[in-house]
Design an enzyme around this catalytic site. Structure first.
Site, mmCIF file in Angstrom:
data_model
loop_
_atom_site.group_PDB
_atom_site.id
_atom_site.type_symbol
_atom_site.label_atom_id
_atom_site.label_comp_id
_atom_site.label_asym_id
_atom_site.label_seq_id
_atom_site.Cartn_x
_atom_site.Cartn_y
_atom_site.Cartn_z
ATOM 1 C CD GLU A 1 -6.758 -0.487 -2.719
ATOM 2 O OE1 GLU A 1 -5.678 -1.053 -2.466
ATOM 3 O OE2 GLU A 1 -7.826 -1.106 -2.882
ATOM 4 C CE LYS B 1 -11.242 -7.023 -0.284
ATOM 5 N NZ LYS B 1 -11.414 -7.318 -1.728
#
EC number: 4.2.1.11
Length: 434
Positions: A210, A343
């Protein structure tokens, strides 16, 4: 305007794994959406359909999901002549066609890809920006720019270091607007890089999935210390707070927790939920930690409830809730946490994502919109967070294009809104409070 054609294909995510991309055509043009994929996935998530053909992409191909779209979903949507603005109707149709509890027939990755593309087409059909269309679908009259939570130190299942806890994040809550929040985030990130380089050497500044750094440290406290130092060096001590995603389900071992889970197993070092809670409380006392995600295992309900009642900070449920209405309702009843991590691919459609968000907000929870560790250049979640007015988003460090794609889209949205742009700032947990 009805759907003229839908075509899906396999593309690649930021980890080099196949994922689903969908092209949807109306008379207004082509609308494209790509689906993300997680590394540490909750066991209660909607099913991401993989081919499991070990001779191809290590079993991670998504040709079956693609085929379900091209052979089954596409013809149904084209023949039904539904308007692309009818998001709920279209999502409902796909869910009913799938007929399973967790979307395991078509795959959540198939249904979501189409759902996202429909949403983008719906915005253009209405002649409004995507964030405005999402706000309308959710029944929100205003839109809000979020505080970004930058994951700048990576551990857990996202990194090859010994660090057990998965994400150490900085939140520039003292910024005046989103653009300034980006500047603060980037400057702290570069300071952090120098701090890590000086202390651990140049190879410690390699980045994880990430975009955060993954220095080979074992002590989670050391991660916080590095952040505190970098924030200070950048000159933003009064403007930046810290968030963590522990992803504790990854190191839960028969009722206890192993903070050195990447080393050979040794039950003598496991700690109890209470000991882990005490460790978090020491973090909160010594550092500006304002948010902790997944502090305990997804089924350790008692530990969650106890911690949320006493910690006095934002406690975020991700693996605990997986954006599933039944799990959220249980967590609300048991007061297990006070914030939902949203999400889109955990539940698998735009409509259900909106419902999960509204359910959480209706019960006084915060909501943080989130990327996955396997991402694409798709920027849907940037518009989503603005339209849903959740006030907070995590989509990685200010590094790696698939992360910056979302942050850059938020910059564009803020610019487009001009004087009407509102930034959540210190009210990131409840930005709509008057």
């Amino acid at each position: 305007m009805s759907i003229l054609k839908v075509h899906a294909r396999e593309i690649f995510d930021s980890r080099g794994n196949p994922t689903v991309e969908v092209d949807l055509f109306t008379s207004k043009g082509l609308f494209r959406a790509a689906v993300p994929s997680g590394a540490s996935t909750g066991i209660y998530e909607a099913l991401e359909l993989r081919d499991n053909d070990k001779t191809r992409y290590m079993g991670k191909g998504v040709s079956k999901a693609v085929e379900h779209i091209n052979k089954t979903i596409a013809p149904a949507l084209v023949s039904k002549k539904l308007n692309v603005t009818e998001q709920e109707k279209i999502d409902k149709l796909m869910i009913e066609m799938d007929g399973t509890e967790n979307k395991s027939k078509f795959g959540a990755n198939a249904i979501l890809g189409v759902s996202l593309a429909v949403c983008k087409a719906g915005a253009v059909e209405k002649g409004v920006p995507l964030y405005r269309h999402i706000a309308d679908l959710a029944g929100n009259s205003e839109v809000i720019l979020p505080v970004p939570a930058f994951n700048v130190i990576n551990g857990g299942s996202h990194a090859g270091n010994k660090l057990a806890m998965q994400e150490f994040m900085i939140l520039p809550v003292g910024a005046a607007n989103f653009r300034e929040a980006m500047r603060i985030g980037a400057e702290v990130y570069h300071n952090l890089k120098n701090v890590i380089k000086e202390k651990y050497g140049k190879d410690a500044t390699n980045v994880g999935d990430e975009g955060g750094f993954a220095p080979n440290i074992l002590e989670n406290k050391e991660g916080l210390e590095l952040l505190k130092t970098a924030i200070g060096k950048a000159g933003y001590t009064d403007k930046v707070v810290i968030g963590m995603d522990v992803a504790a389900s990854e190191f839960f071992r028969s009722g206890k927790y192993d903070l050195d889970f990447k080393s050979p197993d040794d039950p003598s070092r496991y700690i109890s939920p209470d000991q882990l809670a005490d460790l978090y409380k020491s973090f909160i006392k010594d550092y500006p930690v304002v948010s902790i995600e997944d502090p305990f295992d997804q089924d350790d309900w008692g530990a969650w409830q106890k911690f949320t009642a006493s910690a006095g900070i934002q406690v975020v449920g991700d693996d605990l809730t997986v954006a599933n209405p039944k799990r959220i309702a249980k967590a609300v009843n048991e007061k297990s946490c006070n914030c939902l991590l949203l999400k889109v691919n955990q539940i698998g459609s735009v409509t259900e994502s909106l419902q999960a968000c509204k359910l959480a907000q209706a019960n006084g929870w915060g909501v943080m919109v989130s990327h996955r560790s396997g991402e694409t250049e798709d920027t849907f979640i940037a518009d989503l967070v603005v339209g849903l007015c959740t006030g907070q988003i995590k989509t990685g460090a200010p590094c790696r294009s698939e992360r910056l794609a979302k942050y850059n889209q938020l910059l564009r949205i803020e610019e487009e809104l001009g004087s009407k742009a509102k930034f959540a700032g210190r009210n990131f947990r409840n930005p709509l409070a008057k």
